[in-house]
Enzyme design. Structure first.
Site, mmCIF file in Angstrom:
data_model
loop_
_atom_site.group_PDB
_atom_site.id
_atom_site.type_symbol
_atom_site.label_atom_id
_atom_site.label_comp_id
_atom_site.label_asym_id
_atom_site.label_seq_id
_atom_site.Cartn_x
_atom_site.Cartn_y
_atom_site.Cartn_z
ATOM 1 N N ASP A 67 14.581 41.645 27.298
ATOM 2 C CA ASP A 67 15.060 41.405 28.664
ATOM 3 C C ASP A 67 13.991 40.733 29.527
ATOM 4 O OD1 ASP A 67 13.316 43.544 28.891
ATOM 5 O OD2 ASP A 67 14.837 44.983 29.475
ATOM 6 N N ASN A 136 17.544 55.956 34.658
ATOM 7 C CA ASN A 136 19.003 56.042 34.870
ATOM 8 C C ASN A 136 19.764 55.936 33.544
ATOM 9 O OD1 ASN A 136 18.507 53.430 34.217
ATOM 10 N ND2 ASN A 136 19.607 52.514 35.926
#
Ligand code: PGA
Length: 246
Positions: A67, A136
């Protein structure tokens, strides 16, 4: 899914470094996707030692990035590219001709995604993916709510990712989007290792390992992977029902 719990971060990192070096020993031309972030940092240092001692050789590998932050230039020390160049490629003697990275500054991010999908397919898929877990539950920038059917895509970053992500930068930055491999890439990688360490990850690791598998906790995809493993230290395992440290 395999769950390995190590007594401390050093033992975890030693094992991660061993798995990566074994992978390239068995398959010197392996396609690797190794995450950036604080979790794998020590494992890369241990791998660098193996390279120095000629116990590992990455010269025939292909490297695919997981990423990148959108809008963060490569010279920014918080960019994924900067991390990879300094903590992975240089210490492991990986040449830029062996690597495929996302350009988070591209004017055509959709094209960047398409390019990466094609590169992965042309290289026969990813042999080993090593990925951290966000606070998260994200994996790469597959944020909570992401569709499991996605390949490379641009992600709107969750508020948690935007604020936790500040730790990689020297000053405050606006990081609203990321560009990332999708859950399909992660699922289709031949081997997937999800890693975490420290007490701050204990809550999310409990959800990844013991919670319902759903798009709310994207890293939970490891439980659907045919060769998926979760490797964590004792602190990150602290809230799990059954705990056996190696
Ligand atoms: P960390 O990042 O290794 O810096 O905790 C993990 C992630 O957000 O994927």
């Amino acid at each position: 899914m395999l769950l390995n719990i190590y007594g401390n971060y050093e033992k975890l990192s030693t094992h991660i470094a061993d798995v990566i070096s074994e992978t390239i020993k068995n398959n010197p031309a392996a396609v690797l996707c190794l995450a950036t972030g604080d979790t794998p940092r020590r494992a890369y240092q241990l791998l660098a030692k193996k390279v120095e001692e000629k116990k590992a050789d990455f010269t025939r590998c292909t490297f695919i990035a997981l990423d990148e932050w959108v809008g963060i230039p490569p010279e920014n020390a918080g960019s994924c590219r900067y991390f990879l160049e300094n903590e992975v490629f240089a210490p492991l003697n990986i040449m830029m001709s062996q690597v495929y990275l996302f350009d988070g500054m591209s004017r055509d991010l959709a094209e960047e995604c398409k390019k990466m999908d094609n590169i992965i397919a042309a290289n026969g898929g990813i042999d080993l993916m090593l990925a951290g877990v966000g606070m998260n539950g994200h994996i790469g920038f597959n944020e909570p709510g992401i569709s499991p059917g996605k390949y490379a895509h641009v992600a709107e970053l969750d508020e948690v990712t935007q604020s936790v992500g500040q730790k990689y930068f020297t000053g405050p930055v606006t990081i609203k989007q990321g560009i990332t491999l999708g859950l399909q890439h992660i699922l289709q990688s031949k081997k997937l290792i999800v890693i975490a360490n420290g007490a701050k990850k204990a809550g999310i690791i409990k959800k990844v390992v013991e919670g319902e598998v759903s798009s709310v906790i994207p890293a939970g995809i490891v439980r659907k992977h045919p060769d998926g493993a979760v490797m964590i230290d004792a602190e990150a395992a602290d809230l799990l029902e059954k705990e056996t440290a190696l």
